[in-house]
Write an enzyme that holds these catalytic residues in place. Structure first.
Site, short mmCIF file in Angstrom:
data_model
loop_
_atom_site.label_atom_id
_atom_site.label_comp_id
_atom_site.label_asym_id
_atom_site.label_seq_id
_atom_site.Cartn_x
_atom_site.Cartn_y
_atom_site.Cartn_z
N ARG A 1 0.77 -1.20 0.11
CA ARG A 1 0.05 -0.06 -0.19
C ARG A 1 1.01 1.15 0.02
NH1 ARG A 1 -2.80 -1.08 5.41
NH2 ARG A 1 -0.58 -1.69 5.65
N ASN B 1 6.19 23.95 13.05
CA ASN B 1 6.37 25.16 11.94
C ASN B 1 6.56 24.28 10.65
OD1 ASN B 1 6.29 27.33 14.01
ND2 ASN B 1 8.45 26.88 14.53
N HIS C 1 19.80 30.67 12.50
CA HIS C 1 19.00 31.18 13.67
C HIS C 1 19.19 30.57 15.02
CE1 HIS C 1 16.29 32.06 9.42
NE2 HIS C 1 17.22 33.02 10.12
N LYS D 1 15.01 22.30 18.90
CA LYS D 1 14.20 22.05 17.24
C LYS D 1 14.75 20.46 16.86
CE LYS D 1 15.00 26.66 15.63
NZ LYS D 1 15.64 27.38 14.52
N HIS E 1 20.64 27.35 13.91
CA HIS E 1 20.26 26.44 12.98
C HIS E 1 19.98 27.04 11.43
CE1 HIS E 1 16.66 24.63 10.68
NE2 HIS E 1 17.84 23.48 10.93
N TYR F 1 9.19 21.46 11.38
CA TYR F 1 10.06 21.53 12.78
C TYR F 1 9.42 21.73 13.81
CZ TYR F 1 11.14 26.58 11.65
OH TYR F 1 10.86 27.74 11.30
N LYS G 1 17.47 39.76 5.63
CA LYS G 1 17.50 39.80 7.17
C LYS G 1 18.63 38.79 7.31
CE LYS G 1 15.05 37.32 10.08
NZ LYS G 1 13.97 36.98 11.20
N ASP G 2 18.68 37.46 6.91
CA ASP G 2 19.65 36.61 7.15
C ASP G 2 20.95 36.87 6.43
OD1 ASP G 2 17.86 35.06 8.29
OD2 ASP G 2 17.71 33.59 6.86
#
Length: 181
Positions: free
Chosen positions: A23, A48, A62, A72, A119, A132, A167-168
Site C-alpha cells: 500500500r 512550524n 537562527h 528544534k 540552525h 520542525y 535579514k539573514d
C-alpha cells in the site's frame, strides 16, 4: 526510532524506521515516549512549516536567546536539504563547531538540535518543504542569527548559494559582533 549522537553533544540524527508494504509507507514522526531520552521534560509548543522554492537557497543561521532558547526537531517532508547546527555554548568543547546532515523526504531522518545552537539549511532541490517542532514560543526580542558565510564557523555548503533573505544576509560575522546567548 534510532538515535545517533553527532560530534556536537546533545545534537542527534534520529532515524525513522518506516513500515513498508504494497500500500505504501507508514512512519511515526513523533513519539513522546521514544523521544523522551532527547526531549527530557521539555514540551513541544509549536510545529512550524517552511517551503523553499529555489535550489541552493539558504535559510538561517537562527537561534533564540535565553530565556527563550529552544530545542528544534527538523524533518524534511518534500525534497532534500543540507541541515546545519552550530554549537554556540561557550562552555562546550565543540563551541563554534558545526555539523551538517542531509535530510530528505526519502530518508525520513530528523535532526534534534538542543538549546544553545544556531540552525540553518540549504535547499538541495527546488520546492523543498520542512516541518520542525520547537520547545519554546518564538520571541522576536530574543531572536538572533549568524552569518551563513562566517569564515570563523566555515560551514561548507554543498551547492553554490542562490538566495538568502535580506535579514539573514545582514547577520554579522563573529569577529564583528560576538554572540550573546
Amino acid at each position: 526510532m534510532k538515535f545517533e549522537e553527532t560530534p556536537l553533544k546533545g545534537c542527534y540524527v534520529i532515524r525513522t524506521t518506516p513500515f513498508v508494504d504494497q500500500r505504501g509507507v507508514f512512519a511515526r514522526f513523533y513519539c513522546e515516549r521514544e523521544l523522551a531520552q532527547v526531549v527530557g521534560d521539555r514540551r513541544i509548543v509549536n510545529v512550524n512549516f517552511s517551503r523553499t522554492v529555489r535550489k541552493g537557497s539558504i535559510r538561517g543561521m537562527h537561534f533564540q536567546r535565553f530565556p527563550d532558547s529552544e530545542m528544534k526537531f527538523i524533518r524534511c517532508i518534500k525534497g532534500k536539504i543540507f541541515d546545519v547546527a552550530v554549537d554556540l555554548r561557550k562552555e562546550s568543547p565543540t563551541y563554534l563547531h558545526w555539523h551538517g546532515v542531509e535530510l530528505s523526504a526519502k530518508n525520513m531522518n530528523m535532526l534534534a538540535i538542543p538549546e544553545g545552537f544556531a540552525h540553518g539549511f540549504q535547499a538541495l532541490e527546488d520546492n523543498v518543504e520542512i516541518m520542525y517542532l520547537v520547545t519554546a514560543f518564538y520571541s522576536p526580542t530574543r531572536e538572533g542569527g549568524l552569518n551563513h558565510a562566517d569564515p570563523q564557523i566555515g560551514v561548507q555548503w554543498p551547492l553554490p548559494i542562490t538566495d538568502v533573505s535580506e535579514k539573514d544576509h545582514h547577520y554579522q560575522c563573529l569577529r564583528d559582533e560576538p554572540i550573546a546567548l
